[in-house]
Scaffold this motif. Structure first.
Motif, PDB file in Angstrom:
ATOM      1  N   GLU A 174       0.847  -1.186   0.000  1.00  0.00           N
ATOM      2  CA  GLU A 174       0.000   0.000   0.000  1.00  0.00           C
ATOM      3  C   GLU A 174       0.887   1.242   0.000  1.00  0.00           C
ATOM      4  N   LEU A 175       0.692   2.086  -1.001  1.00  0.00           N
ATOM      5  CA  LEU A 175       1.531   3.279  -1.151  1.00  0.00           C
ATOM      6  C   LEU A 175       0.676   4.542  -1.083  1.00  0.00           C
ATOM      7  N   GLU A 176       1.328   5.620  -0.683  1.00  0.00           N
ATOM      8  CA  GLU A 176       0.630   6.909  -0.723  1.00  0.00           C
ATOM      9  C   GLU A 176       1.156   7.658  -1.944  1.00  0.00           C
ATOM     10  N   LEU A 177       0.287   7.817  -2.941  1.00  0.00           N
ATOM     11  CA  LEU A 177       0.718   8.479  -4.182  1.00  0.00           C
ATOM     12  C   LEU A 177       0.104   9.871  -4.277  1.00  0.00           C
ATOM     13  N   LYS A 178       0.871  10.778  -4.865  1.00  0.00           N
ATOM     14  CA  LYS A 178       0.331  12.125  -5.111  1.00  0.00           C
ATOM     15  C   LYS A 178      -0.731  12.003  -6.202  1.00  0.00           C
ATOM     16  N   ASP A 179      -1.778  12.794  -6.108  1.00  0.00           N
ATOM     17  CA  ASP A 179      -2.861  12.696  -7.087  1.00  0.00           C
ATOM     18  C   ASP A 179      -2.534  13.507  -8.332  1.00  0.00           C
ATOM     19  N   THR A 180      -1.414  13.148  -8.966  1.00  0.00           N
ATOM     20  CA  THR A 180      -0.999  13.857 -10.188  1.00  0.00           C
ATOM     21  C   THR A 180      -0.643  12.815 -11.258  1.00  0.00           C
ATOM     22  N   GLY A 196       1.210  10.446 -13.892  1.00  0.00           N
ATOM     23  CA  GLY A 196       2.556   9.865 -13.937  1.00  0.00           C
ATOM     24  C   GLY A 196       2.989   9.170 -12.660  1.00  0.00           C
ATOM     25  N   GLN A 197       2.209   9.394 -11.575  1.00  0.00           N
ATOM     26  CA  GLN A 197       2.586   8.800 -10.278  1.00  0.00           C
ATOM     27  C   GLN A 197       2.507   7.276 -10.297  1.00  0.00           C
ATOM     28  N   LEU A 198       1.455   6.776 -10.960  1.00  0.00           N
ATOM     29  CA  LEU A 198       1.234   5.335 -10.976  1.00  0.00           C
ATOM     30  C   LEU A 198       2.374   4.615 -11.715  1.00  0.00           C
ATOM     31  N   LEU A 199       2.744   5.204 -12.848  1.00  0.00           N
ATOM     32  CA  LEU A 199       3.838   4.611 -13.634  1.00  0.00           C
ATOM     33  C   LEU A 199       5.139   4.605 -12.849  1.00  0.00           C
ATOM     34  N   ALA A 208       5.481   4.435  -9.693  1.00  0.00           N
ATOM     35  CA  ALA A 208       5.428   3.429  -8.637  1.00  0.00           C
ATOM     36  C   ALA A 208       5.586   2.021  -9.212  1.00  0.00           C
ATOM     37  N   LEU A 209       5.071   1.838 -10.425  1.00  0.00           N
ATOM     38  CA  LEU A 209       5.139   0.501 -11.043  1.00  0.00           C
ATOM     39  C   LEU A 209       6.555   0.113 -11.445  1.00  0.00           C
ATOM     40  N   GLU A 210       7.332   1.107 -11.822  1.00  0.00           N
ATOM     41  CA  GLU A 210       8.650   0.822 -12.402  1.00  0.00           C
ATOM     42  C   GLU A 210       9.536  -0.050 -11.490  1.00  0.00           C
ATOM     43  N   PRO A 211       9.742   0.329 -10.198  1.00  0.00           N
ATOM     44  CA  PRO A 211      10.606  -0.531  -9.365  1.00  0.00           C
ATOM     45  C   PRO A 211      10.025  -1.921  -9.111  1.00  0.00           C
ATOM     46  N   ILE A 212       8.694  -2.011  -9.070  1.00  0.00           N
ATOM     47  CA  ILE A 212       8.064  -3.325  -8.841  1.00  0.00           C
ATOM     48  C   ILE A 212       8.396  -4.257 -10.005  1.00  0.00           C
ATOM     49  N   ALA A 213       8.243  -3.715 -11.212  1.00  0.00           N
ATOM     50  CA  ALA A 213       8.536  -4.515 -12.405  1.00  0.00           C
ATOM     51  C   ALA A 213      10.030  -4.823 -12.499  1.00  0.00           C
ATOM     52  N   ARG A 214      10.846  -3.806 -12.193  1.00  0.00           N
ATOM     53  CA  ARG A 214      12.303  -3.961 -12.325  1.00  0.00           C
ATOM     54  C   ARG A 214      12.834  -5.074 -11.429  1.00  0.00           C
ATOM     55  N   LYS A 230      11.057  -1.462  -1.929  1.00  0.00           N
ATOM     56  CA  LYS A 230      10.711  -0.419  -0.949  1.00  0.00           C
ATOM     57  C   LYS A 230      11.701   0.733  -1.003  1.00  0.00           C
ATOM     58  N   THR A 231      12.991   0.379  -1.010  1.00  0.00           N
ATOM     59  CA  THR A 231      14.029   1.414  -1.053  1.00  0.00           C
ATOM     60  C   THR A 231      13.891   2.262  -2.318  1.00  0.00           C
ATOM     61  N   ALA A 232      13.700   1.569  -3.461  1.00  0.00           N
ATOM     62  CA  ALA A 232      13.598   2.297  -4.729  1.00  0.00           C
ATOM     63  C   ALA A 232      12.394   3.242  -4.731  1.00  0.00           C
ATOM     64  N   LEU A 233      11.278   2.795  -4.130  1.00  0.00           N
ATOM     65  CA  LEU A 233      10.083   3.649  -4.070  1.00  0.00           C
ATOM     66  C   LEU A 233      10.337   4.858  -3.180  1.00  0.00           C
ATOM     67  N   GLU A 234      10.961   4.615  -2.041  1.00  0.00           N
ATOM     68  CA  GLU A 234      11.243   5.717  -1.110  1.00  0.00           C
ATOM     69  C   GLU A 234      12.215   6.726  -1.720  1.00  0.00           C
ATOM     70  N   ASP A 235      13.187   6.181  -2.509  1.00  0.00           N
ATOM     71  CA  ASP A 235      14.124   7.071  -3.205  1.00  0.00           C
ATOM     72  C   ASP A 235      13.401   7.994  -4.181  1.00  0.00           C
ATOM     73  N   LYS A 236      12.277   7.528  -4.699  1.00  0.00           N
ATOM     74  CA  LYS A 236      11.488   8.345  -5.625  1.00  0.00           C
ATOM     75  C   LYS A 236      10.523   9.267  -4.877  1.00  0.00           C
ATOM     76  N   GLY A 237      10.583   9.238  -3.560  1.00  0.00           N
ATOM     77  CA  GLY A 237       9.725  10.096  -2.755  1.00  0.00           C
ATOM     78  C   GLY A 237       8.330   9.538  -2.529  1.00  0.00           C
ATOM     79  N   ILE A 238       8.162   8.237  -2.766  1.00  0.00           N
ATOM     80  CA  ILE A 238       6.847   7.620  -2.572  1.00  0.00           C
ATOM     81  C   ILE A 238       6.805   7.005  -1.173  1.00  0.00           C
TER      82      ILE A 238
END
Lengths: 164, 347
Positions: free
Chosen positions: A9-15, A17-20, A22-28, A66-74
């Motif tokens: 469960e992530l907290e994303l900004k309502d703007t 491009g946010q979803l993409l 967040a998806l990138e590190p999961i896929a990577r 998790k680390t990659a998401l946090e690095d992106k400010g998520i």
């Protein structure tokens, strides 16, 4: 090796491009996305919680994600992991329906596994059909027993068994 | 410079491929290994070419003559089986066609060679499938080498990789695509979305499959290779030798186009896989991830060794063809001669 179902469960900004992002590190890191949903009812002014459901083979990658998401400010609100799941895909070729597919499935499930999905390609009645089964178990041993049982079933019913 | 006197038995695609390679590599063998190869005799089923000089036969003349029976060194009806013990030679290269039924005529040739003190190099699976234990014992008793790198995986150095390069590791299991014909058929079913019958016909038209393709598509060829691999690489000295009828074999004949499609939806491919794992020997269709190193296309072969120290190692290459198999035969000859020279120097 099995895999794990992860609920992140992530907290994303309502703007846009946010979803993409967040998806990138999961896929990577090898996550296989099974579902995404927004929790709009819990929406804050400029952010909203989003739940990602995915499968992951190597659990070590969870902390990398998790680390990659946090690095992106998520912000990671929480994550849950299920017990390890062991999976197998098998193909059955032959007169799978004429030889009572329900009996085949019952006998498979009697080994303590789940048949999650069944796909079939059927030709004329006299031609062999091809069936794909997704089998899941919480222990590798149960899958091994199932494969032995499937070998017996296929020999009895004169079906070809192709295992993964 | 060491002279290597060779008797070649078999004058088909592989035999001729070998002779071509001997011509091509003549100066290379002299310069790098100090070996001078003489082909003293070449046998066919209805006779043989026998050299009457110390320098061996003129190979070029054998390969270029239109009617081999017109060759000045041709001797009609002479049999390799009778001549091998009589002739002076260092190595018998046995390249007659494979016969998994009784191993003949290759089995008789190899027995005669080893008994009469000659090393043997072969790419013929038949004798090894039928009489593996007997031939290994015969070679040991006579202090001769029996090398057969070309019998499995054509040009791929399967046995030397396991024997020489993985010495520190214990090989636990072997898995591989050991037949180029079935792999070609299955690859075409995937890439062209055609049914088995059409892919088989195509393989026959291109010369990859015989008119009677059962030997390949029913898994007999792959099973023979699996037996040789298991007995050579997996078997410990205290263990018994495995036999052909212990291998569970399944054909690719009944694989439907739909099965190929259903597999592809999950990024899987159907391959005819030979495996020796946890005491089980099997040849049959298996689902492999498209990204698996084993999942090679076209006529390629692949073999994965799983070992305790080195982990998994996969080697890939052309598993058949006159020139490719000839390369394995020539490597075996060099290996044997290097060992002979080393033994001589130690004494």
């Amino acid at each position: 090796m099995g895999s794990y179902n992860i609920r992140l469960e992530l907290e994303l900004k309502d703007t846009p491009g946010q979803l993409l992002m967040a998806l990138e590190p999961i896929a990577r890191f090898g996550g296989n996305i099974r579902g995404i949903y927004h929790e709009r009812e819990r929406k804050e002014v400029d952010s909203l919680p989003v739940v990602f459901l995915f499968e992951l083979e190597d659990l070590k990658n969870l902390s990398r994600i998790k680390t990659a998401l946090e690095d992106k400010g998520i912000k990671v609100i929480k994550f849950l992991k299920d017990a390890e799941i062991f999976k197998k895909i098998v193909l059955l070729i032959g007169h799978v329906f004429a030889t009572n597919i329900l009996d085949t499935l019952d006998r498979i499930m009697a080994c303590g596994v789940r048949v999650r999905e069944v796909y079939a390609m059927i030709n004329r009645p006299e031609d062999p059909s091809t069936v794909k089964l997704f089998i899941e178990a919480d222990e590798q041993k149960k899958l091994d027993i199932t494969m032995e049982e499937l070998e017996k079933i296929c020999e009895e019913k004169n079906l070809m068994l192709i295992k993964s | 410079m060491a002279d290597v006197r060779i008797i070649l038995v078999g004058f088909g695609t592989v035999g001729k491929g070998f002779l071509n390679v001997v011509i091509e590599k003549k100066s290379f063998l002299k310069e790098i290994y100090g070996l001078n190869l003489h082909i003293n005799a070449v046998f066919k089923s209805d006779g043989g070419f026998i050299s009457n000089t110390n320098t061996g036969l003129d190979i070029q003349s054998l390969l270029s003559i239109k009617d081999y029976k017109e060759h000045p060194q041709w001797v009609k009806d002479v049999k390799a089986y009778d001549k091998i013990p009589e002739m002076e030679a260092d190595i018998v290269v046995e390249l007659t066609p494979t016969n998994i039924g009784d191993g003949e005529p290759g089995l008789g040739h190899i027995r005669q060679a080893l008994k009469s003190g000659k090393d043997v190099v072969t790419a013929n699976k038949g004798p090894l499938v039928v009489a593996f234990q007997e031939l290994i014992t015969l070679a040991e008793e006579n202090k001769r080498f029996l090398h057969y790198e070309g019998a499995v995986g054509g040009a791929i150095p399967v046995f030397s990789l396991a024997r020489e390069n993985l010495k520190s590791s214990k090989i636990i299991s072997i898995e591989g695509i050991l037949n180029g014909t079935t792999n070609f058929i299955l690859s075409r079913m995937v890439s062209e979305k055609i049914p088995f019958e059409i892919a088989l016909k195509e393989a026959q038209e291109l010369g990859y499959a015989e008119r009677d393709p059962s030997y390949d598509i029913d898994g007999i060829d792959a099973a023979g290779k699996l037996l040789i691999l298991t007995n050579t690489i997996l078997r410990r000295p205290e263990e018994r030798f495995v036999k052909f009828d212990e291998i569970k074999i399944e054909s690719i004949r009944n694989i439907t186009q739909e099965a190929v499609e259903l597999a592809e939806e999950n990024n899987l491919v159907i391959k005819h896989v030979a495996s020796a794992k946890e005491g089980k020997l099997e040849v049959g269709p298996k689902l492999l991830p498209k990204t698996s190193p084993l999942a090679v296309s076209s006529t390629l072969n692949s073999i994965t060794f799983k070992s305790d120290l080195a982990g998994e190692i996969t080697i890939i290459g052309e598993g058949a063809g006159g020139r490719e198999t000839a390369s394995a035969v020539l490597t075996d000859i060099i290996t044997i001669f290097k060992k002979r020279i080393k033994t001589k120097n130690n004494n």
